[in-house]
Design an enzyme around this catalytic site. Structure first.
Site, PDB file in Angstrom:
ATOM      1  N   LYS A  13       0.840  -1.210   0.000  1.00  0.00           N
ATOM      2  CA  LYS A  13       0.000   0.000   0.000  1.00  0.00           C
ATOM      3  C   LYS A  13       0.878   1.265   0.000  1.00  0.00           C
ATOM      4  O   LYS A  13       0.645   2.182  -0.782  1.00  0.00           O
ATOM      5  CB  LYS A  13      -0.927   0.027   1.235  1.00  0.00           C
ATOM      6  CG  LYS A  13      -1.864  -1.159   1.343  1.00  0.00           C
ATOM      7  CD  LYS A  13      -2.767  -1.065   2.559  1.00  0.00           C
ATOM      8  CE  LYS A  13      -2.044  -1.104   3.896  1.00  0.00           C
ATOM      9  NZ  LYS A  13      -1.385  -2.405   4.212  1.00  0.00           N
ATOM     10  N   ARG A  88      -9.657   0.614   8.709  1.00  0.00           N
ATOM     11  CA  ARG A  88      -9.175  -0.722   9.027  1.00  0.00           C
ATOM     12  C   ARG A  88     -10.195  -1.532   9.796  1.00  0.00           C
ATOM     13  O   ARG A  88      -9.930  -2.686  10.150  1.00  0.00           O
ATOM     14  CB  ARG A  88      -7.942  -0.579   9.902  1.00  0.00           C
ATOM     15  CG  ARG A  88      -6.687  -1.025   9.220  1.00  0.00           C
ATOM     16  CD  ARG A  88      -5.595  -0.635  10.154  1.00  0.00           C
ATOM     17  NE  ARG A  88      -4.435  -1.418   9.981  1.00  0.00           N
ATOM     18  CZ  ARG A  88      -3.369  -1.000   9.299  1.00  0.00           C
ATOM     19  NH1 ARG A  88      -3.373   0.145   8.682  1.00  0.00           N
ATOM     20  NH2 ARG A  88      -2.309  -1.759   9.248  1.00  0.00           N
ATOM     21  N   ARG A 127      12.064  -6.407   5.094  1.00  0.00           N
ATOM     22  CA  ARG A 127      11.998  -4.947   4.889  1.00  0.00           C
ATOM     23  C   ARG A 127      13.002  -4.245   5.805  1.00  0.00           C
ATOM     24  O   ARG A 127      13.160  -4.600   6.966  1.00  0.00           O
ATOM     25  CB  ARG A 127      10.590  -4.439   5.193  1.00  0.00           C
ATOM     26  CG  ARG A 127      10.541  -2.913   5.255  1.00  0.00           C
ATOM     27  CD  ARG A 127       9.164  -2.342   5.170  1.00  0.00           C
ATOM     28  NE  ARG A 127       8.280  -2.845   6.203  1.00  0.00           N
ATOM     29  CZ  ARG A 127       6.988  -2.541   6.266  1.00  0.00           C
ATOM     30  NH1 ARG A 127       6.444  -1.779   5.342  1.00  0.00           N
ATOM     31  NH2 ARG A 127       6.240  -3.008   7.236  1.00  0.00           N
ATOM     32  N   ARG A 160      11.511  -2.174  11.118  1.00  0.00           N
ATOM     33  CA  ARG A 160      10.382  -1.586  11.843  1.00  0.00           C
ATOM     34  C   ARG A 160      10.108  -2.466  13.066  1.00  0.00           C
ATOM     35  O   ARG A 160      10.222  -3.680  12.985  1.00  0.00           O
ATOM     36  CB  ARG A 160       9.156  -1.549  10.925  1.00  0.00           C
ATOM     37  CG  ARG A 160       8.518  -0.193  10.847  1.00  0.00           C
ATOM     38  CD  ARG A 160       7.517  -0.121   9.728  1.00  0.00           C
ATOM     39  NE  ARG A 160       6.247  -0.743  10.074  1.00  0.00           N
ATOM     40  CZ  ARG A 160       5.162  -0.688   9.298  1.00  0.00           C
ATOM     41  NH1 ARG A 160       5.219  -0.067   8.146  1.00  0.00           N
ATOM     42  NH2 ARG A 160       4.052  -1.258   9.674  1.00  0.00           N
ATOM     43  N   ARG A 171      -0.340  -9.296  13.169  1.00  0.00           N
ATOM     44  CA  ARG A 171      -0.939  -8.256  12.307  1.00  0.00           C
ATOM     45  C   ARG A 171      -1.841  -8.898  11.257  1.00  0.00           C
ATOM     46  O   ARG A 171      -2.899  -8.369  10.924  1.00  0.00           O
ATOM     47  CB  ARG A 171       0.158  -7.426  11.629  1.00  0.00           C
ATOM     48  CG  ARG A 171       0.803  -6.414  12.577  1.00  0.00           C
ATOM     49  CD  ARG A 171       2.180  -5.981  12.121  1.00  0.00           C
ATOM     50  NE  ARG A 171       2.197  -5.233  10.876  1.00  0.00           N
ATOM     51  CZ  ARG A 171       3.286  -5.072  10.120  1.00  0.00           C
ATOM     52  NH1 ARG A 171       4.444  -5.616  10.474  1.00  0.00           N
ATOM     53  NH2 ARG A 171       3.228  -4.365   9.009  1.00  0.00           N
TER      54      ARG A 171
HETATM   55  P1  AP5 Z   1       4.848  -1.607   1.775  1.00  0.00           P
HETATM   56  O1  AP5 Z   1       4.580  -0.761   0.593  1.00  0.00           O
HETATM   57  O2  AP5 Z   1       5.527  -0.996   2.934  1.00  0.00           O
HETATM   58  O3  AP5 Z   1       3.494  -2.335   2.223  1.00  0.00           O
HETATM   59  P2  AP5 Z   1       2.296  -1.824   3.130  1.00  0.00           P
HETATM   60  O4  AP5 Z   1       1.084  -2.477   2.591  1.00  0.00           O
HETATM   61  O5  AP5 Z   1       2.319  -0.337   3.225  1.00  0.00           O
HETATM   62  O6  AP5 Z   1       2.733  -2.508   4.472  1.00  0.00           O
HETATM   63  P3  AP5 Z   1       2.736  -1.965   5.969  1.00  0.00           P
HETATM   64  O7  AP5 Z   1       3.610  -2.883   6.748  1.00  0.00           O
HETATM   65  O8  AP5 Z   1       3.041  -0.508   6.012  1.00  0.00           O
HETATM   66  O9  AP5 Z   1       1.256  -2.209   6.313  1.00  0.00           O
HETATM   67  P4  AP5 Z   1       0.523  -2.138   7.638  1.00  0.00           P
HETATM   68  O10 AP5 Z   1      -0.857  -2.021   7.147  1.00  0.00           O
HETATM   69  O11 AP5 Z   1       0.800  -3.242   8.568  1.00  0.00           O
HETATM   70  O12 AP5 Z   1       1.190  -0.903   8.380  1.00  0.00           O
HETATM   71  P5  AP5 Z   1       0.672   0.538   8.773  1.00  0.00           P
HETATM   72  O13 AP5 Z   1       1.840   1.397   8.784  1.00  0.00           O
HETATM   73  O14 AP5 Z   1      -0.506   0.918   7.979  1.00  0.00           O
HETATM   74  O15 AP5 Z   1       5.670  -2.877   1.296  1.00  0.00           O
HETATM   75  C1  AP5 Z   1       6.150  -3.845   2.212  1.00  0.00           C
HETATM   76  C2  AP5 Z   1       7.515  -4.376   1.742  1.00  0.00           C
HETATM   77  O16 AP5 Z   1       7.331  -5.074   0.512  1.00  0.00           O
HETATM   78  C3  AP5 Z   1       8.540  -3.273   1.442  1.00  0.00           C
HETATM   79  O17 AP5 Z   1       9.818  -3.699   1.810  1.00  0.00           O
HETATM   80  C4  AP5 Z   1       8.429  -3.062  -0.062  1.00  0.00           C
HETATM   81  O18 AP5 Z   1       9.632  -2.612  -0.619  1.00  0.00           O
HETATM   82  C5  AP5 Z   1       8.077  -4.465  -0.542  1.00  0.00           C
HETATM   83  N1  AP5 Z   1       7.224  -4.448  -1.734  1.00  0.00           N
HETATM   84  C6  AP5 Z   1       6.198  -3.584  -2.005  1.00  0.00           C
HETATM   85  N2  AP5 Z   1       5.628  -3.892  -3.187  1.00  0.00           N
HETATM   86  C7  AP5 Z   1       6.279  -4.993  -3.653  1.00  0.00           C
HETATM   87  C8  AP5 Z   1       6.130  -5.795  -4.827  1.00  0.00           C
HETATM   88  N3  AP5 Z   1       5.195  -5.530  -5.763  1.00  0.00           N
HETATM   89  N4  AP5 Z   1       6.968  -6.845  -4.982  1.00  0.00           N
HETATM   90  C9  AP5 Z   1       7.921  -7.127  -4.052  1.00  0.00           C
HETATM   91  N5  AP5 Z   1       8.114  -6.397  -2.918  1.00  0.00           N
HETATM   92  C10 AP5 Z   1       7.303  -5.342  -2.725  1.00  0.00           C
HETATM   93  O19 AP5 Z   1       0.175   0.286  10.284  1.00  0.00           O
HETATM   94  C11 AP5 Z   1       1.088   0.004  11.314  1.00  0.00           C
HETATM   95  C12 AP5 Z   1       0.340  -0.083  12.655  1.00  0.00           C
HETATM   96  O20 AP5 Z   1      -0.243   1.200  12.960  1.00  0.00           O
HETATM   97  C13 AP5 Z   1      -0.850  -1.054  12.682  1.00  0.00           C
HETATM   98  O21 AP5 Z   1      -0.433  -2.366  12.991  1.00  0.00           O
HETATM   99  C14 AP5 Z   1      -1.717  -0.432  13.782  1.00  0.00           C
HETATM  100  O22 AP5 Z   1      -1.205  -0.730  15.060  1.00  0.00           O
HETATM  101  C15 AP5 Z   1      -1.532   1.066  13.556  1.00  0.00           C
HETATM  102  N6  AP5 Z   1      -2.537   1.600  12.617  1.00  0.00           N
HETATM  103  C16 AP5 Z   1      -2.311   2.156  11.388  1.00  0.00           C
HETATM  104  N7  AP5 Z   1      -3.454   2.538  10.814  1.00  0.00           N
HETATM  105  C17 AP5 Z   1      -4.451   2.226  11.702  1.00  0.00           C
HETATM  106  C18 AP5 Z   1      -5.865   2.353  11.655  1.00  0.00           C
HETATM  107  N8  AP5 Z   1      -6.492   2.882  10.576  1.00  0.00           N
HETATM  108  N9  AP5 Z   1      -6.571   1.909  12.718  1.00  0.00           N
HETATM  109  C19 AP5 Z   1      -5.954   1.383  13.811  1.00  0.00           C
HETATM  110  N10 AP5 Z   1      -4.613   1.209  13.914  1.00  0.00           N
HETATM  111  C20 AP5 Z   1      -3.874   1.642  12.856  1.00  0.00           C
HETATM  112 MG    MG Z   2       2.552   1.043   4.837  1.00  0.00          MG
END
Ligand code: AP5
Ligand code: MG
Length: 214
Positions: A13, A88, A127, A160, A171
């Site tokens: 994402k 979410r 990552r 991270r 997660r």
């Molecule tokens: P990346 O692009 O970073 O993927 P992502 O989907 O953004 O993954 P996240 O780990 O950021 O998702 P998340 O939803 O757990 O975290 P968030 O920060 O939202 O890609 C991942 C890896 O793959 C990278 O190394 C990239 O280079 C690689 N990659 C990407 N595309 C690729 C491809 N096509 N092929 C190969 N490799 C690829 O949330 C973190 C925490 O915050 C949550 O756990 C929660 O505690 C809190 N939080 C955030 N939002 C909320 C909410 N709305 N409500 C409640 N809690 C929340």
């Molecule tokens: Mg992300």
């Protein structure tokens, strides 16, 4: 253009939001990035969020909805935005509906990026991030320098806090229970488009651009 990116942790994402942001100059709104900044700056919100995020659980809906409510009213969101990691939960999605109505805005696209869980675990355990300039690396396909330093600024890259395998699995469980139901929520509104995220970053982006063009 108002876009929502759905999908499990690690489907790409953030990677895609950054590419969309470059092509169509609209801001990425990542609730995860907002929370990580709050943790780093040790704000009140950051102190509350830190423990929850380290366990891979979700921060309470009211806190998140409050954050997004403020963010969507900032000037740069007038021309559009990309929601990354929000909503979410069903209550967050319902609150977003109300908020968009209040602001007289409509979403143009809800895009779900889909990747198998085993591939997600491989991606996330590999990552690495630069704590100084924010550059994203992956040991599988885009490694940092051999001495684990950032290619852009030379800082030592880090993992991270929630990218440990046990936390990643939690997660994914949390996603399965609380976030995956959003696919039906938006499918029932006729808004959901699904993109296979198990292809190169540029190929995924091409599919997204095609959806946005349509
Ligand atoms: P990346 O692009 O970073 O993927 P992502 O989907 O953004 O993954 P996240 O780990 O950021 O998702 P998340 O939803 O757990 O975290 P968030 O920060 O939202 O890609 C991942 C890896 O793959 C990278 O190394 C990239 O280079 C690689 N990659 C990407 N595309 C690729 C491809 N096509 N092929 C190969 N490799 C690829 O949330 C973190 C925490 O915050 C949550 O756990 C929660 O505690 C809190 N939080 C955030 N939002 C909320 C909410 N709305 N409500 C409640 N809690 C929340
Ligand atoms: Mg992300």
């Amino acid at each position: 253009m108002r876009i929502m990116l759905l999908g499990a942790p690690g489907v790409g994402k953030g990677t895609q939001a950054k590419k969309i942001q470059e092509k169509f100059p609209i801001p990425q709104i990542s609730t995860g990035e907002i929370l990580r900044a709050a943790v780093k700056n040790q704000t009140e919100l950051g102190k509350q969020a830190k423990v929850i995020m380290e366990k891979g659980e979700l921060v309470p809906d009211d806190l998140i909805v409050g954050l997004v409510r403020e963010r969507l009213q900032e000037e740069d969101c007038k021309k559009g935005f990309i929601l990354d990691g929000f909503p979410r939960t069903i209550p967050q999605a319902e609150a977003l509906d109300v908020l968009l109505q209040e602001l007289n805005m409509k979403l143009n696209a809800v895009i779900d990026i889909d990747v198998d869980y085993e591939k997600i675990i491989a991606r996330l355990t590999n990552r690495r991030l630069c704590p100084s300039c924010g550059a994203d690396y992956n040991l599988l396909n885009n490694p940092p320098n051999p001495d684990n330093t950032c290619k852009k600024c030379g800082e030592t890259v880090i993992q991270r806090d929630d990218d440990k395998e046990g936390t990643i699995r939690n997660r994914l469980e949390v996603y399965e229970k609380q976030t995956r139901p959003l696919k039906d929520f938006y499918a029932e509104k006729g808004m959901l488009k699904v993109v296979n995220g198990d292809q190169g970053v540029d190929d995924v982006f091409g599919k997204i651009v095609k959806i946005l063009g349509d």
